[in-house]
Enzyme design. Structure first.
Site, short mmCIF file in Angstrom:
data_model
loop_
_atom_site.label_atom_id
_atom_site.label_comp_id
_atom_site.label_asym_id
_atom_site.label_seq_id
_atom_site.Cartn_x
_atom_site.Cartn_y
_atom_site.Cartn_z
N HIS A 158 -0.79 -2.39 4.18
CA HIS A 158 -0.93 -1.88 5.54
C HIS A 158 -0.67 -2.99 6.55
O HIS A 158 -0.65 -4.18 6.20
CB HIS A 158 -2.31 -1.25 5.75
CG HIS A 158 -3.46 -2.16 5.45
ND1 HIS A 158 -3.98 -3.05 6.37
CD2 HIS A 158 -4.17 -2.34 4.31
CE1 HIS A 158 -4.98 -3.72 5.81
NE2 HIS A 158 -5.11 -3.31 4.57
N SER A 213 -7.40 2.28 11.13
CA SER A 213 -7.77 2.73 9.79
C SER A 213 -6.62 2.55 8.81
O SER A 213 -5.45 2.77 9.16
CB SER A 213 -8.20 4.19 9.82
OG SER A 213 -8.33 4.71 8.51
N LYS A 214 -6.95 2.19 7.58
CA LYS A 214 -5.92 2.10 6.54
C LYS A 214 -5.27 3.45 6.29
O LYS A 214 -4.14 3.51 5.80
CB LYS A 214 -6.53 1.57 5.24
CG LYS A 214 -7.03 0.13 5.31
CD LYS A 214 -7.62 -0.29 3.98
CE LYS A 214 -8.17 -1.71 4.04
NZ LYS A 214 -8.75 -2.14 2.74
N ARG A 215 -5.99 4.52 6.63
CA ARG A 215 -5.47 5.87 6.40
C ARG A 215 -4.63 6.38 7.57
O ARG A 215 -4.03 7.44 7.48
CB ARG A 215 -6.63 6.83 6.11
CG ARG A 215 -7.31 6.56 4.78
CD ARG A 215 -8.49 7.48 4.56
NE ARG A 215 -9.59 7.17 5.46
CZ ARG A 215 -10.47 6.20 5.26
NH1 ARG A 215 -10.37 5.44 4.18
NH2 ARG A 215 -11.44 5.98 6.11
N ASP A 216 -4.60 5.62 8.66
CA ASP A 216 -3.76 6.01 9.80
C ASP A 216 -2.30 5.81 9.40
O ASP A 216 -1.93 4.75 8.90
CB ASP A 216 -4.11 5.11 11.01
CG ASP A 216 -3.45 5.58 12.29
OD1 ASP A 216 -2.25 5.94 12.25
OD2 ASP A 216 -4.11 5.55 13.34
#
Length: 506
Positions: free
Chosen positions: A30, A270-273
């Site tokens: 990321h 966020s890593k999930r963004d």
């Protein structure tokens, strides 16, 4: 330890600088992770020092070989090269923690011999019970109860079948260091209790393995994220113990980079963004120069009113002490604008070569490898879009019309057509038929169409050429019209103009 920076803190500043990038192979790379790698790499290149790339892969439940390969792929694509470590070797290997178990056992033995660690048998339940009985808050955790166990007490625990964890003796003193980015930082005495280095059963924990690896690999500057700053106090204590045990001779310098926030709010990106997904950004069409330029700005500036610079300029100017400690906000639009500037800076041949995988991935060339004719056409078309795209992923949509037998007219394109579109198209066909095939150049095409439409039909250029753009490309917005017609050739251009006339009549 005195309440001042450790007297054996490193003074390395030039070619003796050694930094490291040490991610865990979990999940996709990321942008926050890459910013860490970038700053370490840039500082090594700026000082003439070395970058060590090692992998912290002791969490078998989360680590994966696929993630490891993705990390290597990410750094390779970004041209962040390392001097020592995985895939490259060096004098301090192995460079994967999972292969260093014996090394950690040896260091623990040295700490034991020096009396700096001790056996601890307390269970979590016993610690909680003692805290409750002593009126001590549960969240304070371990109470240093096992520090002074007698040999008889230890023997009794072993007789019960218990195995000891090993804890470091933490001095009851203030701990001070000078952060490379934030200045002097002091952790008050009693901020944390004696902590576990090695669990019962022999598993070495991150608070032990990370500083031990740094010490044995001669790391002089630990440059990492602000979120890891609370663990620095434990590292200071452990480093002091490692020095006393003869494992290393100096304390590294620490620098904690600012958080990268999302585009809104004050939460860490966020890593999930999706914006944090490095490979998604690559898939969209970032080139490594553009993405690294933007990531460099997340906490640092080359100068006032200047955002675009080469990697060579970046490494020449970068000094970790110039990093701003305040949080940085990830701005996708600004990142793409900077990427566009770097696309413009590419040599024409380089740009054409970089766009080819995006054309192929979008199926522009069909199912197989592009033919020689398709490659030639793509390279000829590249200058038409190099000044117009922000991301390489935009190119298939802009150049795809060159490689199809039948143009697909977009809804937006058809809605943009004026009422007299058929008249314009018919007049254009008549004008272009008079242009000799051998002279079908942008200038000749423009002259013929200007005479027929702007002068003959008294149309404004925007109205005159809009229907032609839709006929040739299917879109309202496209690469330069007359150059596109030249690439298609006279016969194909006329066929497409006739096709839109037929479509409108139907």
């Amino acid at each position: 330890m005195p309440a001042s920076p450790h007297p054996l803190t490193t003074t390395a500043s030039g070619s003796d600088v050694r930094v490291r990038f040490c991610p865990s192979p979990t999940g996709l790379p990321h942008v926050g992770m890459v910013r860490t790698a970038l700053y370490n790499w840039a500082y090594a290149r700026h000082t003439g020092g070395k970058l060590v790339f090692r992998i912290e892969d002791t969490d078998a439940a989360r680590d994966s070989e696929e993630s490891y390969r993705q990390l290597v792929d990410a750094l390779t694509w970004l041209r962040i090269d390392w001097d020592e470590g995985v895939e490259k070797g060096g004098p301090h290997g192995p460079y994967r923690q999972s292969q260093r178990t014996e090394i950690y056992a040896d260091v623990l033995a040295k700490l034991m011999d020096a009396g700096l660690v001790y056996e601890s048998y307390s269970t979590a339940e016993e610690i909680d019970a003692r805290n409750e009985a002593n009126g001590r808050a549960k969240q304070l955790g371990y109470d240093n109860h096992d520090r002074d166990l007698t040999d008889e007490q230890k023997a009794a625990f072993r007789a019960e079948g218990r195995e000891p964890a090993w804890r470091l003796r933490v001095p009851n003193e203030d701990l001070t260091y000078v952060d490379l980015i934030r200045g002097e930082v002091t952790f008050p005495a009693g901020s944390f209790p004696d902590f576990v280095l090695v669990r019962a059963g022999g598993k070495a924990l991150y608070p032990f393995t990370n500083p031990v690896d740094d010490a044995l690999m001669g790391v002089t500057h630990v440059i990492r994220g602000e979120d890891l700053m609370p663990s620095t106090a434990r590292q200071l204590v452990l480093y002091d113990a490692l020095i006393k045990a003869g494992v290393t001779t100096f304390m590294p310098r620490f620098g904690h980079m600012p958080l990268v926030l999302g585009e809104t709010g004050n939460k860490k990106l966020s890593k999930r963004d999706p914006k944090a997904d490095l490979f998604l950004q690559r898939e969209k069409g970032f080139i490594h120069e553009g993405l690294l330029n933007y990531l460099a700005l997340l906490g640092w500036s080359i100068g006032p009113d200047r955002d675009v610079f080469s990697l060579e300029e970046f490494t020449a100017a970068f000094d970790i002490k110039d990093v701003n400690p305040n949080p940085a906000r990830f701005d996708q639009k600004k990142a793409e604008a900077i990427n566009a500037d770097h696309i413009r800076m590419l040599d024409g041949k380089d740009f054409a070569e970089r766009m080819m995988p995006y054309l192929a991935a979008a199926g522009v060339f069909g199912d197989g490898e592009p033919t020689h004719e398709q490659i030639v056409l793509a390279f000829r078309a590249a200058p038409l879009v190099q000044e117009r795209v922000q991301l390489l992923g935009e190119i298939p949509g802009m150049l795809g019309f060159l490689f199809v037998d039948e143009v697909e007219f977009t809804e937006e394109g058809l809605k943009s057509l004026p009422e007299n579109a058929t008249e314009v198209l018919v007049a254009s066909v008549g004008a272009l038929e008079d242009v000799p095939e051998a002279e079908f150049t942008p200038d000749a095409v423009q002259d013929a169409l200007k005479a027929a439409l702007v002068e003959g039909l008294e149309l404004k250029p925007r109205v005159a050429y809009g229907p032609l753009r839709v006929a040739v490309t299917g879109r309202r917005v496209s690469p330069p019209l007359f150059e596109s017609m030249e690439l298609l050739g006279k016969a194909e251009t006329l066929r497409r103009l006739d096709a839109l006339v037929q479509h409108l009549s139907d």
